[in-house]
Design an enzyme around this catalytic site. Structure first.
Site, PDB file in Angstrom:
ATOM      1  N   SER A  29      51.774-134.722 -83.886  1.00 29.88           N
ATOM      2  CA  SER A  29      51.579-135.633 -85.017  1.00 29.88           C
ATOM      3  C   SER A  29      51.828-137.067 -84.561  1.00 29.88           C
ATOM      4  O   SER A  29      51.760-137.357 -83.363  1.00 29.88           O
ATOM      5  CB  SER A  29      52.495-135.229 -86.180  1.00 29.88           C
ATOM      6  OG  SER A  29      52.113-135.910 -87.354  1.00 29.88           O
ATOM      7  N   ASN A  30      52.070-137.981 -85.486  1.00 23.41           N
ATOM      8  CA  ASN A  30      52.316-139.385 -85.135  1.00 23.41           C
ATOM      9  C   ASN A  30      53.239-140.020 -86.158  1.00 23.41           C
ATOM     10  O   ASN A  30      53.637-139.385 -87.126  1.00 23.41           O
ATOM     11  CB  ASN A  30      50.972-140.132 -85.028  1.00 23.41           C
ATOM     12  CG  ASN A  30      50.217-140.122 -86.341  1.00 23.41           C
ATOM     13  OD1 ASN A  30      50.635-140.722 -87.320  1.00 23.41           O
ATOM     14  ND2 ASN A  30      49.092-139.381 -86.377  1.00 23.41           N
TER      15      ASN A  30
END
Ligand code: C5P
Length: 221
Positions: A29-30
């Site tokens: 993810s980020n």
């Protein structure tokens, strides 16, 4: 009148990160907080638009009068966006993961001690902004964001053309922390570039909502 100048307009907003599973306990993810996309959804709904917010996992309340659709992966976000067409405008603010694991392991990947570390094989996710920009039911207005660290204006103008969107808001993420409260962008259109001053994500959302309202005002017969 400002209060309801987007009444009757159906607007799609994507926001937040996407989460791409690797195995039952791990993911890619980020650091997207969702703040900018949620602020935009809120500003548009406050002006009477029918807002559909397609959101990755974030810890933010749903803004008033906004319909929120929760998704996890880029693939789910892509499908939810296409399922909401036709819309008058699409504002793609989500930080979509560029890649996902090519296979999601059914069981937790185990450390085997003596063997080498496992290799993660990635495949590219669909580009939602580019797809909406070229869709048969293309929204009248398609807006994207771009986070760059160098050559901000050149890269952003190239990106606007490559994606096929109408407007692109580009920010220098080496100056402004990803996920922070403030934003500073270049506002790029087919006819030029406007540097917007540094402001809060709420104020940026108001500026963008003003632009969107005047776009539809000019478009009206
Ligand atoms: O190519 P890049 O990720 O820098 O483009 C950013 C813009 O494209 C953002 O508006 C983002 O929401 C959108 N995007 C998308 N689908 C992707 C990747 C990016 O909609 N798979």
């Amino acid at each position: 009148h400002k209060q309801a100048d987007l009444k009757g307009r159906r607007i799609l907003v994507t926001a937040g990160p996407t989460v791409e599973p690797i195995d039952p306990v791990r993911f890619i993810s980020n650091r997207s907080s969702g703040l900018q996309g949620y602020a935009i959804a809120e500003a548009l709904a406050a002006r009477g638009a029918e807002v559909h917010l397609i959101s990755g996992p974030v810890s933010l309340p749903t803004p008033p009068h906004v319909t929120r659709i929760n998704v996890q992966t880029a693939q789910e976000m892509y499908e939810a966006c296409l399922a909401h067409l036709p819309v008058d405008a699409a504002i793609c603010v989500a930080a979509v993961s560029d890649w996902r694991a090519d296979t999601i392991q059914a069981h937790k990947i185990k450390k085997k001690g003596d063997e080498a570390a496992p290799t993660l094989s990635l495949v590219e996710n669909p580009d939602i902004l580019a797809t909406l920009s070229h869709a048969e039911q293309r929204p009248a207005l398609v807006v994207g964001f771009a986070a760059e660290t160098t050559h901000l204006q050149d890269y952003a103008q190239q990106k606007r053309q490559k994606k096929g969107c109408d407007w692109l808001l580009a920010n220098d993420v080496s100056k402004h922390q990803f996920g922070g409260a403030e934003n500073q962008v270049l506002f790029l259109t087919g006819s030029g570039v406007e540097p917007w001053p540094e402001m809060s994500k709420q104020d940026l959302a108001q500026h963008l909502a003003d632009k969107i309202a005047s776009f539809f005002h000019q478009e009206a017969p």
